[in-house]
Design an enzyme around this catalytic site. Structure first.
Site, PDB file in Angstrom:
ATOM      1  N   SER A 226       0.850  -1.194   0.000  1.00  0.00           N
ATOM      2  CA  SER A 226       0.000   0.000   0.000  1.00  0.00           C
ATOM      3  C   SER A 226       0.886   1.246   0.000  1.00  0.00           C
ATOM      4  CB  SER A 226      -0.977  -0.042   1.176  1.00  0.00           C
ATOM      5  OG  SER A 226      -1.988   0.922   1.041  1.00  0.00           O
ATOM      6  N   GLU A 344      -9.337  -5.504  -4.606  1.00  0.00           N
ATOM      7  CA  GLU A 344      -8.822  -4.451  -3.713  1.00  0.00           C
ATOM      8  C   GLU A 344      -9.922  -3.556  -3.172  1.00  0.00           C
ATOM      9  OE1 GLU A 344      -5.660  -3.691  -2.802  1.00  0.00           O
ATOM     10  OE2 GLU A 344      -4.304  -4.589  -4.264  1.00  0.00           O
ATOM     11  N   HIS A 451      -7.949  -5.395  -0.293  1.00  0.00           N
ATOM     12  CA  HIS A 451      -6.716  -4.692   0.019  1.00  0.00           C
ATOM     13  C   HIS A 451      -6.091  -5.240   1.307  1.00  0.00           C
ATOM     14  CE1 HIS A 451      -4.002  -1.314  -0.407  1.00  0.00           C
ATOM     15  NE2 HIS A 451      -4.229  -0.922   0.837  1.00  0.00           N
TER      16      HIS A 451
END
Length: 543
Positions: A226, A344, A451
């Protein structure tokens, strides 16, 4: 391409991550400096290590050895605030390295461990995890992990990689770096890239010290997820990190094509922030802000998100946008693993709607798309992501959001990365994935391969081991092998599994990582079509 602010505002609450040899005592030590074995400490010398700043004592665990909270830089406080980090000072005696150091200053979030605000700025430290090794063992390759958190939250302790270190035969280092305004603010007379410089200082600490922990300084892989993956993008493009690592791993970090903020915009935004704190003169803004308590800085930072705190492009730390540096061959020429997760956007959709008891409705769906992506792209997305193809409107929105923000940028960046060296592509696609540690177990929501879900398969997010079934455990073993072989210097591979495709020789091919009942690990060439990347590439080009 800069990421539209409206998208990052949607994301700001969620991009959290969601980081050996024994040393004999030197006979020349003075009596005051000699390590002693106090009550309650093991006499095992493998947990007693001398760094360039002094001795540290870690601890032995079931997985090996760990050394926590070791300073790699001086506290960036007072006159050192908004300046490049300086090397840590020396200490006498033996520093206890059995507890994590401080969180870097950040506001509260809902993720575990971040329920309260932290105001300390004395936080620049590393954690080292190493397998148990015998005397004379060969030096092991090293992974340096940069945590996520949208550049506004998180800490090196967010993952515990002790089992990963043992299973892969590597030394793993996690680190803290300055966040939010304290790590990214740009005003006249400052660089704005203090987080970037912190990470480079930590890499230099690794070069100077990792051999004492059993690591090989010539075999360092820089990795992150990330915001941490975005940091890896920036480091690849930064001249200041050249030679400090030999490979890189980007996990869900190519959003916005890895773009930073232009210096002109960063300075304008920085001065506007300074004005909120009463520092209205541009020439003295930095000194004025240095006199403000951290609490006031965090108060002024409330309501801002990742779109406000990005790396500044146009100076010596980051001369070019990363994508431009990749495409022109002016980035570090090291092997790279780059990938994203297939779903995600699910956690972002949940956080935007369902978390607050207001699930997205069919009537509100068209407006949600145009609000997120603009009128043209939003109306086109309505045709590409029809509600008839999804079980509920929130899932449709999640597919569009994730494809735009993560999947297509990762695929778009791959050929650019390939201009400067080898790049291997993956997509984590286990729709049966256990919940990430920060997600509510009682939510009526199918998160799947959302995610940060892949972190369960590699590490212990927030110190928690995932509850795997047999198939998921097998996939975890395979993924650990792919990552571990890459860190050891080979193409990513796992016994009995397909190789991870290299984009120079197999452009556009991506290895999907799945459990056996979902098809197993397999190479595909259809991801661009599945993620509607023609739409999102055009939207990125137009923004």
């Amino acid at each position: 391409m800069p990421l539209p602010a409206r998208l990052l505002r949607r994301a700001r609450r969620i991009v959290l991550s969601l980081a050996v040899a024994a040393v004999a005592l030197a006979p020349s030590l003075s009596q005051a400096d000699q390590p002693t074995h106090s009550a309650g400490h093991s006499a095992d010398q493998s947990v007693l290590v001398r760094t360039e700043n002094g001795w540290v004592r870690g601890e032995a665990t079931a997985e090996g050895r760990q050394f926590l909270g070791i300073p790699y830089a001086q506290p960036p406080t007072g006159d050192l605030r908004w300046r490049a980090p300086r090397p840590a000072g020396d200490w006498r005696g033996v520093k206890d390295a059995t507890r994590y150091g401080n969180y870097c200053a950040q506001n509260a979030y809902w993720a575990p461990g971040f329920e309260k605000r932290h105001t300390t700025e004395d936080c620049l430290d590393v954690n080292v995890y190493a397998p148990a090794t015998g005397r004379g063992s060969a030096k092991l390759p090293v992974m340096v992990w940069i945590h996520g958190g949208g550049n506004i939250g998180g800490a090196g302790r967010d993952i515990v990689p002790d089992e990963f270190a043992r299973r892969t035969g590597t030394v793993v280092v996690t680190l803290n770096y300055r966040l939010g305004a304290l790590g990214f603010l740009t005003v006249p007379g400052t660089t704005g890239n203090f987080a970037l410089l912190d990470q480079q200082r930590a890499l230099r600490w690794v070069q100077a010290n990792i051999g004492h922990f059993g690591g090989d300084r010539s075999r360092v892989t820089l990795a992150g997820e990330s915001a941490g993956g975005s940091a890896v993008c920036a480091q690849l493009a930064s001249p200041g990190s050249r030679g400090l690592y030999r490979a890189a791993i980007i996990q869900s970090g190519a959003f916005g094509d890895c773009a930073g903020t232009t210096r002109e915009k960063a300075v304008a935004d920085g001065l506007a922030f300074a004005t909120k704190l009463g520092c209205t003169e541009s020439a003295t803004a930095a000194d004025c802000l240095r006199a403000k308590p951290a609490k006031e800085i965090l108060d002024a930072q409330q309501g801002t998100g990742p779109d406000n705190w990005r790396y500044t492009v146009g100076g010596r730390e980051l001369p070019l946008q990363p994508a431009e540096a990749f495409a022109s061959g002016r980035a570090s020429r090291v092997p790279v693993m780059n990938g994203a997760n297939s779903k995600e956007g699910l956690v972002f959709a949940y956080d935007s709607f369902d978390r607050w008891g207001t699930p997205l409705t069919a009537d509100a769906y068209p407006k949600a798309l145009t609000s997120a992506f603009g009128e043209q792209a939003g109306s086109q997305a309505l045709a590409r992501y029809p509600l008839s193809a999804y079980d509920r409107p929130g899932y449709a929105y999640a597919a569009a959001f994730g494809d735009h923000l993560f999947a297509c940028p990762a695929l778009r960046v791959n050929p650019r990365l390939a201009e400067r060296g080898r790049v291997y592509a993956y997509e984590f696609a286990d729709r049966t994935s256990p919940l990430f540690a920060s997600l509510p177990a009682d939510a009526d929501f199918d998160f799947g391969a959302t995610h940060a879900a892949e972190l369960n398969y590699l590490f212990k997010p927030y110190g928690r081991s995932a509850d795997f079934n047999a198939e998921q455990r097998a996939l975890s073993t395979q993924m650990t092998a792919y990552w571990g072989s890459f860190i050891h210097g080979s193409p990513p591979r796992a016994h009995g599994q397909q190789a991870m495709p290299e984009q120079g020789s197999r452009p556009g091919q991506v290895l999907q990582l799945r459990t056996a009942s979902e098809g197993g690990n397999a190479t595909t060439t259809t991801l661009r079509a599945e993620h509607h990347c023609r739409l999102w590439d055009a939207a990125a080009a137009a923004s």
